[in-house]
Design a protein around this motif. Structure first.
Motif, PDB file in Angstrom:
ATOM      1  N   ARG A  58      -3.758   3.262   5.646  1.00 31.32           N
ATOM      2  CA  ARG A  58      -3.774   2.334   4.526  1.00 31.32           C
ATOM      3  C   ARG A  58      -2.739   1.257   4.848  1.00 31.32           C
ATOM      4  O   ARG A  58      -1.724   1.537   5.490  1.00 31.32           O
ATOM      5  N   ASP A 113     -13.316   3.138   8.035  1.00 30.20           N
ATOM      6  CA  ASP A 113     -14.344   3.512   9.003  1.00 30.20           C
ATOM      7  C   ASP A 113     -13.991   4.867   9.614  1.00 30.20           C
ATOM      8  O   ASP A 113     -13.175   4.960  10.523  1.00 30.20           O
ATOM      9  N   ASP A 119      -8.538  14.570   2.156  1.00 30.64           N
ATOM     10  CA  ASP A 119      -8.548  15.532   3.266  1.00 30.64           C
ATOM     11  C   ASP A 119      -8.062  16.898   2.799  1.00 30.64           C
ATOM     12  O   ASP A 119      -8.636  17.930   3.144  1.00 30.64           O
ATOM     13  N   LEU A 146      -1.067  12.935   7.623  1.00 30.26           N
ATOM     14  CA  LEU A 146      -2.031  13.764   8.351  1.00 30.26           C
ATOM     15  C   LEU A 146      -2.356  13.151   9.697  1.00 30.26           C
ATOM     16  O   LEU A 146      -2.637  13.858  10.659  1.00 30.26           O
ATOM     17  N   GLY A 158     -10.841  -2.444   7.050  1.00 26.55           N
ATOM     18  CA  GLY A 158     -11.871  -1.710   6.332  1.00 26.55           C
ATOM     19  C   GLY A 158     -11.669  -0.218   6.523  1.00 26.55           C
ATOM     20  O   GLY A 158     -10.686   0.200   7.148  1.00 26.55           O
ATOM     21  N   LYS A 164       3.591   2.279   4.382  1.00 24.90           N
ATOM     22  CA  LYS A 164       3.229   2.622   5.759  1.00 24.90           C
ATOM     23  C   LYS A 164       4.028   1.840   6.798  1.00 24.90           C
ATOM     24  O   LYS A 164       3.923   2.114   7.992  1.00 24.90           O
ATOM     25  N   LYS A 186     -13.432  10.108  -0.420  1.00 25.78           N
ATOM     26  CA  LYS A 186     -12.094  10.162   0.179  1.00 25.78           C
ATOM     27  C   LYS A 186     -11.518   8.763   0.274  1.00 25.78           C
ATOM     28  O   LYS A 186     -12.189   7.845   0.731  1.00 25.78           O
ATOM     29  N   GLY A 228      -5.157  10.887   2.165  1.00 26.44           N
ATOM     30  CA  GLY A 228      -4.753  12.265   2.449  1.00 26.44           C
ATOM     31  C   GLY A 228      -5.196  13.278   1.392  1.00 26.44           C
ATOM     32  O   GLY A 228      -5.596  14.396   1.741  1.00 26.44           O
TER      33      GLY A 228
HETATM   34  P1  ADP Z   1      -2.289   8.656   3.014  1.00 28.99           P
HETATM   35  O1  ADP Z   1      -2.845   9.792   2.234  1.00 28.99           O
HETATM   36  O2  ADP Z   1      -0.940   8.194   2.555  1.00 28.99           O
HETATM   37  O3  ADP Z   1      -3.249   7.499   3.129  1.00 28.99           O
HETATM   38  P2  ADP Z   1      -2.416  10.455   5.310  1.00 28.99           P
HETATM   39  O4  ADP Z   1      -1.924  10.312   6.698  1.00 28.99           O
HETATM   40  O5  ADP Z   1      -1.979  11.665   4.564  1.00 28.99           O
HETATM   41  O6  ADP Z   1      -2.033   9.120   4.529  1.00 28.99           O
HETATM   42  O7  ADP Z   1      -4.000  10.474   5.296  1.00 28.99           O
HETATM   43  C1  ADP Z   1      -4.740   9.380   5.714  1.00 28.99           C
HETATM   44  C2  ADP Z   1      -6.181   9.798   5.957  1.00 28.99           C
HETATM   45  O8  ADP Z   1      -7.022   8.665   5.748  1.00 28.99           O
HETATM   46  C3  ADP Z   1      -6.449  10.234   7.381  1.00 28.99           C
HETATM   47  O9  ADP Z   1      -7.562  11.113   7.407  1.00 28.99           O
HETATM   48  C4  ADP Z   1      -6.809   8.921   8.068  1.00 28.99           C
HETATM   49  O10 ADP Z   1      -7.572   9.122   9.221  1.00 28.99           O
HETATM   50  C5  ADP Z   1      -7.608   8.268   6.978  1.00 28.99           C
HETATM   51  N1  ADP Z   1      -7.610   6.808   7.010  1.00 28.99           N
HETATM   52  C6  ADP Z   1      -6.608   5.962   6.614  1.00 28.99           C
HETATM   53  N2  ADP Z   1      -7.008   4.679   6.728  1.00 28.99           N
HETATM   54  C7  ADP Z   1      -8.272   4.714   7.213  1.00 28.99           C
HETATM   55  C8  ADP Z   1      -9.240   3.705   7.536  1.00 28.99           C
HETATM   56  N3  ADP Z   1      -8.977   2.418   7.377  1.00 28.99           N
HETATM   57  N4  ADP Z   1     -10.447   4.108   8.001  1.00 28.99           N
HETATM   58  C9  ADP Z   1     -10.718   5.427   8.164  1.00 28.99           C
HETATM   59  N5  ADP Z   1      -9.861   6.413   7.866  1.00 28.99           N
HETATM   60  C10 ADP Z   1      -8.650   6.072   7.388  1.00 28.99           C
END
Ligand code: ADP
Length: 480
Positions: free
Chosen positions: A304, A360, A21, A385, A358, A309, A15, A18
Motif C-alpha cells: 500500500r 495486482d 490474508d 506479511l 494498482g 510504509k 482482500k 494483511g
Molecule cells: P498491510 O496489511 O499493512 O497492507 P501486509 O504486509 O501485512 O501490509 O500485507 C500486505 C498484503 O497485501 C500482502 O499480501 C501483499 O502482497 C498485498 N499487497 C499490498 N499491495 C498490493 C498491491 N498493490 N497489489 C497486490 N498485492 C498487494
C-alpha cells in the motif's frame, strides 16, 4: 472450542491488505488444530459470488433500522464454515469494502460495520438456532470493534470476546450523532465508553470492552503502549496491559510457495533457487520493460502507498540505487501524490525503474519471485506479511527495525541473518542498508548463504494457531 471469527475482509473473497490474508488463513489453521471455527463477513457482491454452498441462515430482521438483514450460511473455498451478513442496502454495491471507486470512504460505514458487529454479537449471544453457540467472538480491527460493546451492553450470559488489532491507525471514528443510530445509549459517550476526543471510536469501544486484546506481533504489542505509536490509544492500552498480548502472524505457504505458485514462469525451491529466480527475473524484466540485465540487483516493492510504509524513502534513494547499478520494480496503490511521484520516477528512469499503480495479485507473486531484495522501510509495521513471503521466495527483505519486521527479519550481520535491518526512518538510514545489500550481492557465495537461510525460515500458521487456541482459553477464563 467454538469460535466465531468476524472480519471485514478475507482472502480469497475480498482482500485489501494483511487483514485479508490473516482472515483467509488463520481460521483454516485453527480448524486444523481441532477448533470449531466459523467466520462472519459482510455479504459484499464478491463474497457472495466466491463463497461456496450458500444456504439460508438465521433471519435477523432489521436489527438497527438500516434494512432487512439475514445470515447466509456458506463455506470458504478452503472449507471453513462462514456466515455472510446479507443486507443489500448496506453491502450490495460495486467498489471496495471500505470505499467507493474514487477511494472516498462509504458515507454509511458506521452503519455497515455496526451491522456486521451487531450480527456477530447476536450470533455470539443466541447462537444460530441450530445449537451452535460460540465460546468466543473474535473481532478484528475497528470494523468489528462494536461487537464486544454490544455483548457487554446486553444482559445475561454471553461468550468471551477478543479483539485483534491489525493496525491501530485505523480506528473507525464517527461524529457523536451516530451513537444512537448504531443502537448505543448516550451513557457510552464517555471516556470509559466509546468516546474518543469528542467522536465515537469503534476501535476504542472494542479495546475498552473486549475481554482480551491482542495484536499481530510481540514488538507491536509493546509499541502501541507508547505515546509515539499508540495513536492516542496508548493510555487505554497501558491500562489494559494485563489483557494485552502479541501473536505473530503466519504466512500461508499453500499460496506463498515458489515451488507451487501458479503465477511464476518457473517454479523453484531452495535447491533450484538460482536458476528459478533468474528465469523469473528475466520474465519480469521483459514484462515490465526493464533492461534485460541478469546481474543487476533487482529491488521490489509490493505495498500500500501510505505514510506508514515509508515509500518516500524509496523515492529519495531511487536515483542512487539506479546509479549504483540496481533496478527497482514497484507495485502499489494508495496516496495519489506519492503514486504520481513513482510514475514520474519510472518515466525518468526508463529501463531501470518500473512502476505499476494498482492492485495486482499475480504481479505481487511475480515480483516476489523475480526480485533479489524486497524493500519494506515502514515507519511502523504491526506484523507485515510481505517480508515473510519474500524470505520464502529467496528475496532478502530490507526492512526497518520496527514491529513485526523486527520480530521476523534477522540482520545479515548476525550469524543466522536472513535480511537487512535499519533503524532510522530516513533516506540515509535506508541507503546505508542498501549499500550493504549491494556489497553482499557482489559476493555470490555469501548472498546464497543468507538466501538459503531466509528460505528455510518457517513462519507457517500452525504456531500462531496454537497461540490463538491458548488465548481463546484465557479469553473464556476472563469472561467467566
Ligand atoms: P498491510 O496489511 O499493512 O497492507 P501486509 O504486509 O501485512 O501490509 O500485507 C500486505 C498484503 O497485501 C500482502 O499480501 C501483499 O502482497 C498485498 N499487497 C499490498 N499491495 C498490493 C498491491 N498493490 N497489489 C497486490 N498485492 C498487494
Amino acid at each position: 472450542m467454538k469460535i466465531l471469527f468476524v472480519t471485514s475482509e478475507a482472502h480469497p473473497l475480498v482482500k485489501t491488505g494483511g487483514l485479508g490474508d490473516v482472515a483467509g488463513a488463520l481460521p483454516d489453521a485453527l480448524a486444523a488444530e481441532g477448533l470449531d471455527v466459523r467466520m462472519m463477513i459482510p455479504g459484499y457482491p464478491a463474497a457472495l459470488e466466491r463463497a461456496e454452498r450458500l444456504t439460508d441462515g438465521p433471519d435477523l430482521g432489521d436489527p438497527l433500522g438500516f434494512g432487512r438483514t439475514r445470515l447466509i450460511s456458506a463455506r470458504m473455498p478452503g472449507g471453513v464454515p462462514l456466515w455472510l451478513v446479507d443486507c443489500p442496502i448496506l453491502f450490495d454495491r460495486p467498489g471496495g469494502p471500505y470505499n467507493d471507486a474514487s477511494r472516498a470512504d462509504w458515507p454509511d460505514n458506521h452503519r455497515r460495520f455496526a451491522t456486521l458487529s451487531w450480527a456477530a454479537a447476536y450470533l455470539g449471544k443466541v447462537g444460530d438456532g441450530k445449537a451452535w453457540l460460540p465460546a468466543v467472538v473474535h473481532a478484528n480491527d475497528w470494523q468489528t470493534g462494536l461487537a464486544p460493546v454490544y455483548l457487554k451492553q446486553w444482559r445475561g450470559p454471553g461468550p468471551g470476546s477478543l479483539i485483534t488489532i491489525h493496525n491501530i491507525l485505523f480506528q473507525g471514528r464517527f461524529p457523536r450523532a451516530i451513537l444512537e443510530e448504531v443502537g448505543l445509549g448516550p451513557d457510552l459517550f464517555d471516556i470509559d465508553g466509546v468516546e474518543f476526543h469528542g467522536a465515537v471510536s469503534f476501535l476504542k469501544g472494542g479495546l475498552r470492552f473486549a475481554d482480551r486484546i491482542n495484536t499481530v506481533s510481540p514488538t507491536y504489542a509493546r509499541e502501541i503502549q507508547t505515546p509515539e505509536m499508540g495513536a492516542g490509544l496508548d493510555g487505554l492500552l497501558r491500562h489494559r496491559k494485563a489483557a494485552l498480548s502479541g501473536i505473530l502472524n503466519g504466512a500461508d505457504y499453500a499460496i506463498w510457495d515458489p515451488a507451487r505458485n501458479p503465477n511464476l514462469i518457473r517454479n523453484y525451491d531452495a535447491e533450484t533457487v538460482a536458476e528459478g529466480k533468474a528465469a523469473c527475473k528475466r520474465d519480469l524484466q521483459m514484462r515490465m520493460d526493464l533492461a534485460p540485465r541478469p546481474e543487476a540487483p533487482l529491488f521490489g516493492v509490493v505495498s500500500r502507498i501510505s505514510d506508514q510504509k515509508g515509500l518516500d524513502l524509496v523515492l529519495a534513494v531511487a536515483d542512487r540505487l539506479v546509479e549504483a547499478g540496481g533496478q527497482l520494480v514497484v507495485l502499489g496503490s494508495g496516496e495519489a501524490a506519492e503514486e504520481a511521484e513513482f510514475r514520474r520516477l519510472a518515466e525518468a528512469r526508463q529501463g531501470s525503474v518500473a512502476v505499476q499503480i494498482g492492485y495486482d495479485e499475480p504481479l505481487a507473486h511475480r515480483i516476489q519471485a523475480a526480485a533479489d531484495a524486497l524493500l519494506v522501510p515502514s515507519r511502523f509495521e504491526p506484523c507485515g506479511l510481505t517480508q515473510l513471503y519474500a524470505m520464502r521466495f529467496g528475496t532478502l527483505p530490507v526492512a526497518r527495525r520496527t514491529g513485526g519486521l523486527a520480530d521476523t527479519v534477522i540482520d545479515a550481520r548476525e550469524p543466522n541473518g536472513t535480511g537487512f535491518l535499519f533503524d532510522t526512518a530516513s533516506a540515509v538510514g535506508l541507503w546505508t542498508a542498501l549499500e550493504r545489500v549491494f556489497a553482499l550481492h557482489a559476493d555470490a557465495t555469501a548472498w546464497q548463504a543468507v538466501r538459503q537461510r531466509a528460505m528455510r525460515q518457517d513462519f507457517g500458521w500452525t504456531r500462531a494457531a496454537r497461540a490463538y487456541r491458548d488465548l481463546y482459553r484465557k479469553t473464556i477464563e476472563t469472561a467467566n
